[in-house]
Design an enzyme around this catalytic site. Structure first.
Site, PDB file in Angstrom:
ATOM      1  N   LEU A  86       0.815  -1.170  -0.086  1.00 28.90           N
ATOM      2  CA  LEU A  86       0.212  -0.053   0.090  1.00 28.90           C
ATOM      3  C   LEU A  86       0.756   1.183  -0.071  1.00 28.90           C
ATOM      4  O   LEU A  86       0.479   2.292  -0.477  1.00 28.90           O
ATOM      5  CB  LEU A  86      -0.854  -0.019   1.086  1.00 28.90           C
ATOM      6  CG  LEU A  86      -2.045  -1.077   1.235  1.00 28.90           C
ATOM      7  CD1 LEU A  86      -2.772  -0.794   2.410  1.00 28.90           C
ATOM      8  CD2 LEU A  86      -2.964  -0.936   0.083  1.00 28.90           C
ATOM      9  N   GLY A  87       1.947   1.232   0.612  1.00 26.95           N
ATOM     10  CA  GLY A  87       2.946   2.304   0.481  1.00 26.95           C
ATOM     11  C   GLY A  87       3.772   2.484   1.867  1.00 26.95           C
ATOM     12  O   GLY A  87       3.678   1.828   2.786  1.00 26.95           O
ATOM     13  N   GLY A  89       5.659   5.174   4.385  1.00 20.69           N
ATOM     14  CA  GLY A  89       5.932   6.716   4.834  1.00 20.69           C
ATOM     15  C   GLY A  89       7.233   6.746   5.678  1.00 20.69           C
ATOM     16  O   GLY A  89       7.871   5.608   5.466  1.00 20.69           O
ATOM     17  N   SER A  90       7.552   7.790   6.314  1.00 20.61           N
ATOM     18  CA  SER A  90       8.931   7.955   7.168  1.00 20.61           C
ATOM     19  C   SER A  90       8.905   6.681   8.124  1.00 20.61           C
ATOM     20  O   SER A  90       9.698   6.525   8.584  1.00 20.61           O
ATOM     21  CB  SER A  90       9.047   9.159   7.729  1.00 20.61           C
ATOM     22  OG  SER A  90       7.981  10.219   7.188  1.00 20.61           O
ATOM     23  N   GLY A  92       6.925   3.638   8.511  1.00 24.80           N
ATOM     24  CA  GLY A  92       6.886   2.305   8.218  1.00 24.80           C
ATOM     25  C   GLY A  92       6.305   2.088   6.898  1.00 24.80           C
ATOM     26  O   GLY A  92       6.265   2.905   5.900  1.00 24.80           O
ATOM     27  N   ASN A  93       6.092   0.631   6.636  1.00 30.18           N
ATOM     28  CA  ASN A  93       5.524   0.105   5.240  1.00 30.18           C
ATOM     29  C   ASN A  93       4.510  -0.464   5.461  1.00 30.18           C
ATOM     30  O   ASN A  93       4.147  -1.340   6.459  1.00 30.18           O
ATOM     31  CB  ASN A  93       6.750  -0.682   4.717  1.00 30.18           C
ATOM     32  CG  ASN A  93       7.843  -0.013   4.062  1.00 30.18           C
ATOM     33  OD1 ASN A  93       7.734   0.676   2.973  1.00 30.18           O
ATOM     34  ND2 ASN A  93       8.916   0.123   4.942  1.00 30.18           N
ATOM     35  N   VAL A  94       3.306  -0.494   4.630  1.00 33.35           N
ATOM     36  CA  VAL A  94       2.002  -1.163   4.876  1.00 33.35           C
ATOM     37  C   VAL A  94       1.687  -1.984   3.779  1.00 33.35           C
ATOM     38  O   VAL A  94       1.912  -1.810   2.494  1.00 33.35           O
ATOM     39  CB  VAL A  94       0.954  -0.092   4.962  1.00 33.35           C
ATOM     40  CG1 VAL A  94      -0.440  -0.586   5.111  1.00 33.35           C
ATOM     41  CG2 VAL A  94       1.539   1.204   5.995  1.00 33.35           C
ATOM     42  N   ASP A 214      -1.835  16.005  11.983  1.00 36.37           N
ATOM     43  CA  ASP A 214      -1.360  15.560  10.704  1.00 36.37           C
ATOM     44  C   ASP A 214      -2.325  15.352   9.818  1.00 36.37           C
ATOM     45  O   ASP A 214      -2.099  14.443   8.985  1.00 36.37           O
ATOM     46  CB  ASP A 214      -0.643  14.274  11.044  1.00 36.37           C
ATOM     47  CG  ASP A 214       0.410  13.896   9.806  1.00 36.37           C
ATOM     48  OD1 ASP A 214       0.742  14.760   8.968  1.00 36.37           O
ATOM     49  OD2 ASP A 214       0.877  12.923   9.511  1.00 36.37           O
TER      50      ASP A 214
HETATM   51  N1  LIG Z   1      -5.609   0.730   7.426  1.00 37.47           N
HETATM   52  C1  LIG Z   1      -5.331   1.277   6.078  1.00 37.47           C
HETATM   53  N2  LIG Z   1      -6.173   1.173   5.002  1.00 37.47           N
HETATM   54  C2  LIG Z   1      -5.934   1.504   4.026  1.00 37.47           C
HETATM   55  N3  LIG Z   1      -4.720   2.188   3.641  1.00 37.47           N
HETATM   56  C3  LIG Z   1      -3.626   2.353   4.578  1.00 37.47           C
HETATM   57  C4  LIG Z   1      -4.133   1.898   6.023  1.00 37.47           C
HETATM   58  N4  LIG Z   1      -3.174   2.165   6.550  1.00 37.47           N
HETATM   59  C5  LIG Z   1      -1.937   2.693   5.893  1.00 37.47           C
HETATM   60  N5  LIG Z   1      -2.532   2.907   4.641  1.00 37.47           N
HETATM   61  C6  LIG Z   1      -1.877   3.453   3.278  1.00 37.47           C
HETATM   62  O1  LIG Z   1      -0.824   2.990   3.397  1.00 37.47           O
HETATM   63  C7  LIG Z   1       0.315   3.935   3.141  1.00 37.47           C
HETATM   64  C8  LIG Z   1       1.513   4.172   3.970  1.00 37.47           C
HETATM   65  O2  LIG Z   1       0.849   4.536   5.299  1.00 37.47           O
HETATM   66  P1  LIG Z   1       1.979   5.091   6.352  1.00 37.47           P
HETATM   67  O3  LIG Z   1       1.001   5.612   7.694  1.00 37.47           O
HETATM   68  O4  LIG Z   1       3.145   4.221   6.549  1.00 37.47           O
HETATM   69  O5  LIG Z   1       2.612   6.377   5.602  1.00 37.47           O
HETATM   70  P2  LIG Z   1       2.112   7.782   5.253  1.00 37.47           P
HETATM   71  O6  LIG Z   1       1.152   8.275   6.043  1.00 37.47           O
HETATM   72  O7  LIG Z   1       1.991   7.949   3.857  1.00 37.47           O
HETATM   73  O8  LIG Z   1       3.413   8.636   5.770  1.00 37.47           O
HETATM   74  P3  LIG Z   1       3.973   9.413   7.252  1.00 37.47           P
HETATM   75  O9  LIG Z   1       3.727   8.361   8.271  1.00 37.47           O
HETATM   76  O10 LIG Z   1       5.405   9.633   6.827  1.00 37.47           O
HETATM   77  O11 LIG Z   1       2.955  10.407   7.273  1.00 37.47           O
HETATM   78  C9  LIG Z   1      -0.158   5.420   2.860  1.00 37.47           C
HETATM   79  O12 LIG Z   1      -0.764   5.638   1.596  1.00 37.47           O
HETATM   80  C10 LIG Z   1      -1.601   4.771   3.740  1.00 37.47           C
HETATM   81  O13 LIG Z   1      -2.711   5.591   2.887  1.00 37.47           O
END
Ligand SMILES: Nc1ncnc2c1ncn2[C@@H]1O[C@H](COP(=O)(O)OP(=O)(O)OP(=O)(O)O)[C@@H](O)[C@H]1O
EC number: 2.7.11.24
Length: 436
Positions: A86-87, A89-90, A92-94, A214
């Site tokens: 899914l992506g 961020g700074s 973690g990876n999802v 945020d």
């Molecule tokens: N429960 C979820 N359902 C759908 N998408 C999710 C879920 N949790 C995270 N994601 C998606 O996974 C991606 C990575 O999420 P993550 O919270 O690690 O990073 P971020 O919010 O993009 O970055 P940062 O934490 O640096 O602000 C994002 O695009 C987020 O929309």
């Protein structure tokens, strides 16, 4: 002052250990895969599972996604075809996969593997907060933790995984697709429903004395039925607590309120979230980010060009809350008059009500900005408003995160959270759980 880590945990050594750990897992994974391929045995999947490990003696599959090893607990779907990245961020990876849950339903879930969670105390505290809030929040429009685990033992605890319900596509992706394809998918009705749900969630969050800090399209997810969830609570904090250390991380700048960026750095309130809602609402309306400043100065210019420069009353507050030096800096910027929002957004045929709400959200002085309780009663949202179904939190959330701790102490605190995590009926079931 934070105490120094012991020598053996200097950042480089720590990083090196993390990398070795990843490498070991990768090798184990490849060996298991190869053995499965050679035997071609259907039942081999059983053998891929690790021995019982971690605080709850669960078994795990180690699966590589985009070069990252994910420990996926027994009972979750590990078929590569069903796993989606899914992506990242700074922090973690999802990935997305599915799991059979304790109530018997199969759910899509998002598994977040925290990135080097105990790298330093700030990072570790962020992870702690996120985990804490994901357990405390109980609201239809706010994501909550369905599982919390690590495959590690206490003396070798490095990896933290948080599982939440898959909440749909992020609003960031939806808006980006709209721009890329030049085709609107969000109708006026969608926009109103999205804004209503953000404000409904914020009513709950603010009533628990928490500031999200945020809010941005990337932290909002939308299902195909337009149900919205707020994701990611890593930057949230309790209202009363001062916290200078995290300020530098706060929010993607475009959605940040002027008092957070410029003049009240440590004493801003939950009204900072309302500014972010204003930015998101305007972006939903136009399809483009409202204040995409390349740097803080450009950001300030964009904000004041639309919302006007601080008036005398606000300048006096800035002087009192911050300093006369800060007031002087603000006064040194070019002065703009607040523009007529109706004219600015005219090309998008907005209703009077949405313009009125955006005008009340995008007010420089937070004390004059609309509160969440006022916003939810705004005529623009009347169509969805159902006060008896707009819950407040039943208590103020205590995050237990105010004292300074070393990263090892934060790590112990996170370990305890994992140990004490209380599973929900919608949590993925652990095979044999009923017999335990
Ligand atoms: N429960 C979820 N359902 C759908 N998408 C999710 C879920 N949790 C995270 N994601 C998606 O996974 C991606 C990575 O999420 P993550 O919270 O690690 O990073 P971020 O919010 O993009 O970055 P940062 O934490 O640096 O602000 C994002 O695009 C987020 O929309």
């Amino acid at each position: 002052m934070q105490s120094q880590p012991p020598e053996s945990y200097e950042p480089n050594t720590w990083l090196q250990q993390q990398m070795e750990h990843e490498q070991q897992k990768k090798l184990a994974d490849e060996a298991k895969k190869q053995s499965a391929e050679t035997t071609g045995n259907e039942e081999e999947e059983e053998d891929v599972l690790s021995k019982p490990c971690g605080p709850h003696k669960r078994r795990f599959n180690f699966v590589m996604v985009r070069n990252i090893t994910f420990a996926i607990p027994e009972g979750y779907d590990v078929d590569g075809a069903n796993i989606e990245y899914l992506g990242g961020g700074s922090f973690g990876n999802v990935i997305k996969t599915s799991a059979v849950c304790r109530d018997g339903l199969r759910r899509w879930v998002a598994i977040k593997k925290m990135r080097e969670p105990f790298f330093d105390p700030h990072h570790a505290r962020r992870i702690f907060r996120e985990i804490k809030l994901l357990q405390l929040m109980r609201h239809d429009n706010i994501i909550c933790a369905l599982d919390l685990y690590t495959p590690d033992e206490e003396n070798d605890f490095r990896d933290v995984y948080v599982v939440t319900e898959f909440a749909g596509r992020s609003l960031y992706r939806i808006l980006k697709q709209q721009r890329d394809y030049g085709r609107r998918v969000l109708t006026e009705e969608h926009i109103k429903f999205i804004i209503y749900q953000i404000i409904r969630a914020l009513k709950y969050i603010h009533s628990a004395n928490i500031i999200h800090r945020d809010l941005k399209p990337g932290n909002l997810a939308l299902t195909d039925d337009s149900d919205l969830m707020i994701l990611d609570f890593g930057l949230a904090r309790s209202l009363e607590k001062k916290d200078t250390t995290l300020t530098q991380y706060v929010q993607t700048r475009w959605y940040r309120s002027p008092e957070v960026i410029y003049w009240k750095i440590d004493s801003y309130t939950n009204l900072a979230d309302m500014w972010s809602v204003g930015c998101i609402a305007a972006e939903l309306l136009t399809g483009e980010p409202l204040f995409p400043g390349d740097d803080v100065n450009a950001q300030y210019q964009r904000i004041t060009q639309l919302c006007g420069s601080p008036d005398e009353e606000l300048l006096t507050k800035i002087e009192n809350d911050n300093s006369s030096a800060m007031k002087a800096v603000i006064q040194s910027y070019k002065v703009y008059k607040r523009r007529n929002f109706r004219e600015v957004f005219a090309a998008h045929n907005p209703s009077d009500d949405i313009i009125d709400l955006i005008e009340k959200l995008l007010v420089l002085d937070p004390e004059k900005r609309i509160t969440v309780e006022e916003a939810i009663q705004h005529p623009y949202l009347a169509e969805f408003s159902l006060p008896e179904d707009e819950p407040r939190a039943d208590h103020i959330f205590d995050l237990d995160d105010s004292q300074a701790r070393t990263r090892f102490e934060w790590r112990d605190a996170v370990w305890k959270e994992i140990m004490n995590y209380r599973r929900l009926s919608s949590s993925p079931s652990i095979p044999g759980e009923a017999d335990r």
